[in-house]
Design a protein around this motif. Structure first.
Motif, PDB file in Angstrom:
ATOM      1  N   LEU A   1       0.823  -1.215   0.000  1.00  0.00           N
ATOM      2  CA  LEU A   1       0.000   0.000   0.000  1.00  0.00           C
ATOM      3  C   LEU A   1       0.856   1.264   0.000  1.00  0.00           C
ATOM      4  N   LEU A   2       2.040   1.171   0.604  1.00  0.00           N
ATOM      5  CA  LEU A   2       2.945   2.325   0.639  1.00  0.00           C
ATOM      6  C   LEU A   2       4.334   1.875   0.221  1.00  0.00           C
ATOM      7  N   PRO A   3       5.124   2.783  -0.352  1.00  0.00           N
ATOM      8  CA  PRO A   3       6.444   2.378  -0.850  1.00  0.00           C
ATOM      9  C   PRO A   3       7.408   2.035   0.282  1.00  0.00           C
ATOM     10  N   ALA A   4       8.436   1.286  -0.067  1.00  0.00           N
ATOM     11  CA  ALA A   4       9.406   0.839   0.925  1.00  0.00           C
ATOM     12  C   ALA A   4      10.450   1.923   1.166  1.00  0.00           C
ATOM     13  N   ARG A   5      10.767   2.147   2.407  1.00  0.00           N
ATOM     14  CA  ARG A   5      11.773   3.149   2.760  1.00  0.00           C
ATOM     15  C   ARG A   5      13.157   2.641   2.364  1.00  0.00           C
ATOM     16  N   LEU A   6      13.928   3.531   1.800  1.00  0.00           N
ATOM     17  CA  LEU A   6      15.292   3.176   1.408  1.00  0.00           C
ATOM     18  C   LEU A   6      16.159   4.423   1.592  1.00  0.00           C
ATOM     19  N   PRO A   7      17.296   4.281   2.295  1.00  0.00           N
ATOM     20  CA  PRO A   7      18.160   5.467   2.454  1.00  0.00           C
ATOM     21  C   PRO A   7      18.654   5.952   1.087  1.00  0.00           C
ATOM     22  N   THR A   8      18.652   7.250   0.906  1.00  0.00           N
ATOM     23  CA  THR A   8      19.100   7.834  -0.352  1.00  0.00           C
ATOM     24  C   THR A   8      20.513   7.368  -0.710  1.00  0.00           C
ATOM     25  N   SER A   9      21.373   7.219   0.307  1.00  0.00           N
ATOM     26  CA  SER A   9      22.759   6.802   0.041  1.00  0.00           C
ATOM     27  C   SER A   9      22.788   5.416  -0.604  1.00  0.00           C
ATOM     28  N   VAL A  10      21.940   4.521  -0.132  1.00  0.00           N
ATOM     29  CA  VAL A  10      21.896   3.166  -0.681  1.00  0.00           C
ATOM     30  C   VAL A  10      21.344   3.201  -2.106  1.00  0.00           C
ATOM     31  N   TRP A  11      20.331   4.017  -2.295  1.00  0.00           N
ATOM     32  CA  TRP A  11      19.734   4.193  -3.622  1.00  0.00           C
ATOM     33  C   TRP A  11      20.801   4.650  -4.629  1.00  0.00           C
ATOM     34  N   LYS A  12      21.593   5.646  -4.223  1.00  0.00           N
ATOM     35  CA  LYS A  12      22.628   6.159  -5.121  1.00  0.00           C
ATOM     36  C   LYS A  12      23.665   5.094  -5.422  1.00  0.00           C
ATOM     37  N   GLN A  13      24.006   4.339  -4.367  1.00  0.00           N
ATOM     38  CA  GLN A  13      24.981   3.261  -4.547  1.00  0.00           C
ATOM     39  C   GLN A  13      24.482   2.252  -5.587  1.00  0.00           C
ATOM     40  N   ALA A  14      23.207   1.886  -5.479  1.00  0.00           N
ATOM     41  CA  ALA A  14      22.642   0.900  -6.405  1.00  0.00           C
ATOM     42  C   ALA A  14      22.617   1.439  -7.837  1.00  0.00           C
ATOM     43  N   LEU A  15      22.275   2.722  -7.971  1.00  0.00           N
ATOM     44  CA  LEU A  15      22.251   3.321  -9.307  1.00  0.00           C
ATOM     45  C   LEU A  15      23.648   3.371  -9.916  1.00  0.00           C
ATOM     46  N   GLU A  16      24.620   3.702  -9.081  1.00  0.00           N
ATOM     47  CA  GLU A  16      26.015   3.790  -9.539  1.00  0.00           C
ATOM     48  C   GLU A  16      26.530   2.457 -10.065  1.00  0.00           C
ATOM     49  N   LEU A  17      26.025   1.390  -9.461  1.00  0.00           N
ATOM     50  CA  LEU A  17      26.509   0.066  -9.854  1.00  0.00           C
ATOM     51  C   LEU A  17      26.006  -0.344 -11.244  1.00  0.00           C
ATOM     52  N   ALA A  18      24.856   0.193 -11.645  1.00  0.00           N
ATOM     53  CA  ALA A  18      24.238  -0.284 -12.888  1.00  0.00           C
ATOM     54  C   ALA A  18      25.153  -0.181 -14.111  1.00  0.00           C
ATOM     55  N   PRO A  19      25.707   1.004 -14.392  1.00  0.00           N
ATOM     56  CA  PRO A  19      26.564   1.064 -15.579  1.00  0.00           C
ATOM     57  C   PRO A  19      27.841   0.229 -15.443  1.00  0.00           C
ATOM     58  N   ILE A  20      28.298   0.036 -14.212  1.00  0.00           N
ATOM     59  CA  ILE A  20      29.517  -0.773 -14.039  1.00  0.00           C
ATOM     60  C   ILE A  20      29.204  -2.244 -14.331  1.00  0.00           C
ATOM     61  N   PHE A  21      28.079  -2.704 -13.832  1.00  0.00           N
ATOM     62  CA  PHE A  21      27.683  -4.082 -14.153  1.00  0.00           C
ATOM     63  C   PHE A  21      27.429  -4.242 -15.652  1.00  0.00           C
ATOM     64  N   ASN A  22      26.797  -3.233 -16.258  1.00  0.00           N
ATOM     65  CA  ASN A  22      26.582  -3.284 -17.714  1.00  0.00           C
ATOM     66  C   ASN A  22      27.903  -3.487 -18.448  1.00  0.00           C
ATOM     67  N   GLU A  23      28.883  -2.690 -18.041  1.00  0.00           N
ATOM     68  CA  GLU A  23      30.191  -2.762 -18.707  1.00  0.00           C
ATOM     69  C   GLU A  23      30.856  -4.109 -18.433  1.00  0.00           C
ATOM     70  N   LEU A  24      30.723  -4.566 -17.194  1.00  0.00           N
ATOM     71  CA  LEU A  24      31.318  -5.857 -16.847  1.00  0.00           C
ATOM     72  C   LEU A  24      30.741  -6.980 -17.714  1.00  0.00           C
ATOM     73  N   VAL A  25      29.419  -6.983 -17.858  1.00  0.00           N
ATOM     74  CA  VAL A  25      28.786  -8.021 -18.687  1.00  0.00           C
ATOM     75  C   VAL A  25      29.379  -7.979 -20.091  1.00  0.00           C
ATOM     76  N   ASP A  26      29.525  -6.766 -20.619  1.00  0.00           N
ATOM     77  CA  ASP A  26      30.028  -6.638 -21.979  1.00  0.00           C
ATOM     78  C   ASP A  26      31.466  -7.164 -22.089  1.00  0.00           C
ATOM     79  N   ARG A  27      32.283  -6.772 -21.129  1.00  0.00           N
ATOM     80  CA  ARG A  27      33.685  -7.205 -21.179  1.00  0.00           C
ATOM     81  C   ARG A  27      33.814  -8.724 -21.048  1.00  0.00           C
ATOM     82  N   VAL A  28      33.077  -9.282 -20.103  1.00  0.00           N
ATOM     83  CA  VAL A  28      33.163 -10.733 -19.894  1.00  0.00           C
ATOM     84  C   VAL A  28      32.658 -11.468 -21.139  1.00  0.00           C
TER      85      VAL A  28
END
Lengths: 491, 491
Positions: free
Chosen positions: B114-141
């Protein structure tokens, strides 16, 4: 029916499609992940194709062959049903006992026509032109309290509901209540009469107008289907008029709110929208009548006011159709002529000559109860029996009904989709044009058509709203078939 | 649980709400047209409120009193369910036998929080930052065919499915097939581990990523609820990050199509998107394997290519977690550190020491079969039994599994809505970040996060995708609770 296939203005494409391809037998349906029964219409389509005089004899199909067409239409049904699910074109499923009780459960796509209904552009323009004139008419009539009271004076003897409405209206007249800001959200419904080749009004709705939301969506559904399949079907998605009914009505409400608050401060109710209140069932006790009166007494904008509500009654529709009545309310002679052209024959049961005709030829008339809400019209033998009974009683009960000329729209074979299954049936279509009107004293802020609703009904049913299971949602496909309707110019 | 109410980063608002109002008993629910059982959570909320140390003693509530809060939440449930119905946030109802067979029928709102899940902004940013790195990793591997073949060489002995994929991959290597244009649509899933206070990756999905559509919608649902009710709840709709997952993925596909056609003319297939093909059941006969090979041999852009597909296997995830392996593929040391920080412990069953630990303390581990598709993970006693059995067999079957550190997200009481009914349960949440990657030779055209998916699961279930009935769709509410997670910087 076959003689009507190429010419009736409201017909659907299922019966045209075959003519685009050569003759041939219908192949098996493509095997799909979701198992759809091959619509029987496709089989019939193949037969029609084989008989078509338009198909060049002996020429192989240049584009979609028979099995390709079958596959395309089968795919369309699936795509359309999925589109409905993901775009909110859904209704409650009557087979699900929780549906209608618990929101968000027991949903099924709204029943729809697979392809939009053909309509000559000239007729479309005529219907759009009428919208602001009817809006203005409603407003003018609403200001003439004496007319409303007088016209409905006999109706109230036999109809408690109308009597209660008139009582509120009377109270407002007694205190000389003025509505400076007036908001109307209307829908005028029409059919194309095949006898007279003219667009005739069925009724004008001024309260709790249904289907601006689903109506907008079904136009989008058809546009999307034709964007994807239009090429293979030989149809142009641009011929489906855009339909912003939902957002235009929302805009009208917002502008009313804004207009009200321009003059006032503070947190008060500025706009009252009636989603209910048009039927006796909506007033189970005196509390609801007190609420209705309270709202009417308030300074809020009512959509509709008690006057607007009363203007939408069938009795007023019939009064307005009498000679020289429109002239009381409108000045522009062209507007009056346009309205009158759209009026079907309407009579009170005081007219003994018409009652006699109706008893003799009931198939040419519809007997309409004064009150709102579909499903109560009387046809054929029932019409005759009711009239005979009313004549014997000779009381005020005659005033509870009006007689209307029966309109004969041409029927066409149409592929309908209900419960995920496509089937073909003979149908007739009814075009509703939404109209929005907002004025503040002498300043008309909005007066225009606000989208449309096409309802396509199985023609064997005399009547029926979409909600009662006899009809499907539809939209409009504009055609250039103007000639036939130019005949009606002098009507 | 009560000690966690104020501090656990993933908890929901139901347990916070009461602290905003004074003590008092809960009034009866408002009588609603649609009959909703009063969520039990509201009764519990009232008890929690009565016990709250934060509620100023003796002070009357300034804003929503207890019964107002109950009424608001009951109204929210109804509004939310209706919102779902009209915005396509619907799924097939398993109770309806036609659902899943015939599109557009048997629909019900998707289960949601019914209501969204609380998430610290710092963790959110960390998760977003990881996305392009994982994308690149997949490509390289993906470019290191030898690595993939080598890392999966033992897996293929015990897993026919992986063996077939490797066979296709081998054929492409043999002909030195190059994919100039590479398109990746990924989702990296994380949980917040309460033991280490860190964001740990559960898995990286590289094929047939689910929920970009419904995920985007549930964020909109929550935004709309908070726009309407945020004031009374003390919540700000702007704290829900915008979620354009569906349109961003569509954009990536369109850009791939465009990139392909820049170089070529004519009507050929330019992009192959795999909505299936990730599980053995998708290949019932050799025909499907031939089709997969044919597509891989074609010049079309595959989403994913066989290499991208293989990079998403759990075995590769485990290999990448080994010391010094990331360094083979990435140059940027900061990126490597960020990825490594998000890795949970991952081990092959060759590691006898870890297997011994897991048999001793099975509650600290998850045993994951190599293959895709939820619902197959092994926990607790079953994990111990399976490991003991595998040890006895001492064959290649050890290679069919990997061991993973068990992550312990904090649980919180959450109001969940399913089938139109609200109930409260202890839940944990899993955050998925969608990532889009497109490159043409040396030119990276797109490499960014593409929205998110929060899934909230009843915590008594060890595992379960939303589709298996153990979880609901959710979104993110960003909070300023950063301190707790700064502790993890040196982890």
């Amino acid at each position: 029916m076959s003689s009507c296939i190429h010419h009736c203005p409201s017909h659907h494409y299922q019966v045209r499609l075959p003519h685009r391809a050569g003759a041939g037998s219908l192949g098996p349906p493509r095997p799909a992940a979701a198992s759809f029964a091959l619509p029987s219409c496709l089989r019939r389509a193949a037969r029609a194709r084989a008989m078509s005089a338009e198909a060049p004899p002996g020429v192989a199909p240049a584009e979609p062959g028979p099995s390709a067409t079958a596959a395309v239409l089968s795919e369309m049904v699936e795509d359309a049903a999925v589109w409905c699910a993901v775009h909110g074109l859904v209704v409650g499923d009557r087979d699900n006992p929780r549906s209608g009780t618990v929101p968000g459960v027991g949903l099924v796509h709204a029943p729809f026509s697979l392809l939009p209904a053909r309509l000559p552009t000239s007729v479309w323009k005529q219907a759009l032109e009428l919208a602001p004139i009817f809006n203005e008419l409603v407003d003018r009539v609403s200001l003439d309290g004496e007319f409303l009271q007088e016209a409905l004076s006999r109706t109230k003897q036999v109809d408690d509901f109308t009597a209660r409405l008139l009582e509120i209206h009377q109270k407002m007249m007694a205190v000389n209540k003025k509505e400076d800001i007036r908001l109307g959200l209307h829908r005028s419904d029409y059919m194309l009469d095949s006898e007279t080749n003219s667009l005739l009004q069925i009724e004008l709705n001024t309260i709790s107008i249904s289907f601006p939301g689903l109506g907008s969506l079904v136009s989008e559904l058809h546009r999307n289907l034709l964007i994807q399949y239009g090429k293979v079907l030989g149809l142009d998605s641009e011929r489906i008029p855009r339909n912003w009914a939902a957002s235009q009505f929302a805009d009208a409400l917002a502008r009313a709110w804004s207009e009200y608050n321009n003059d006032r401060d503070g947190r008060i109710v500025s706009v009252v929208y009636f989603r209910a209140g048009y039927a006796p069932n909506d007033y189970p006790s005196e509390a609801e009548w007190r609420a209705r009166l309270l709202m009417e007494q308030s300074s809020a904008i009512k959509c509709p006011s008690i006057s607007y509500h009363l203007v939408g009654t069938k009795k007023i529709q019939q009064e307005l159709a009498k000679p020289n009545v429109l002239e009381r309310f409108l000045d522009n002679k062209e507007d009056i002529a346009k309205l009158r052209k759209s009026f079907a024959g309407l009579w009170s049961l005081d007219n003994e000559e018409i009652v006699k005709s109706a008893i003799e030829k009931p198939e040419l008339f519809v007997l309409k109860p004064q009150r709102e809400g579909g499903g109560n019209n009387i046809y054929g033998h029932d019409l005759r029996d009711t009239l005979v009974k009313l004549q014997k009683e000779q009381g005020e009960s005659l005033a509870a009904y009006i007689l209307m000329q029966r309109i004969f729209p041409k029927a066409s074979l149409t592929p309908l989709v209900r419960g995920g299954v496509c089937f073909e049936d003979l149908t007739i279509s009814e075009l509703g044009i939404f109209g929005g009107y907002l004025r503040n004293k002498d300043r008309v802020i909005m007066n225009n058509p606000c989208g449309y609703l096409m309802r396509t009904k199985v023609s064997s049913s005399n009547e029926g709203g979409v909600a009662t299971g006899f009809a499907v949602l539809d939209s409009v496909y504009l055609t250039d078939e103007v000639a036939e309707f130019q005949l009606t110019t002098d009507y």
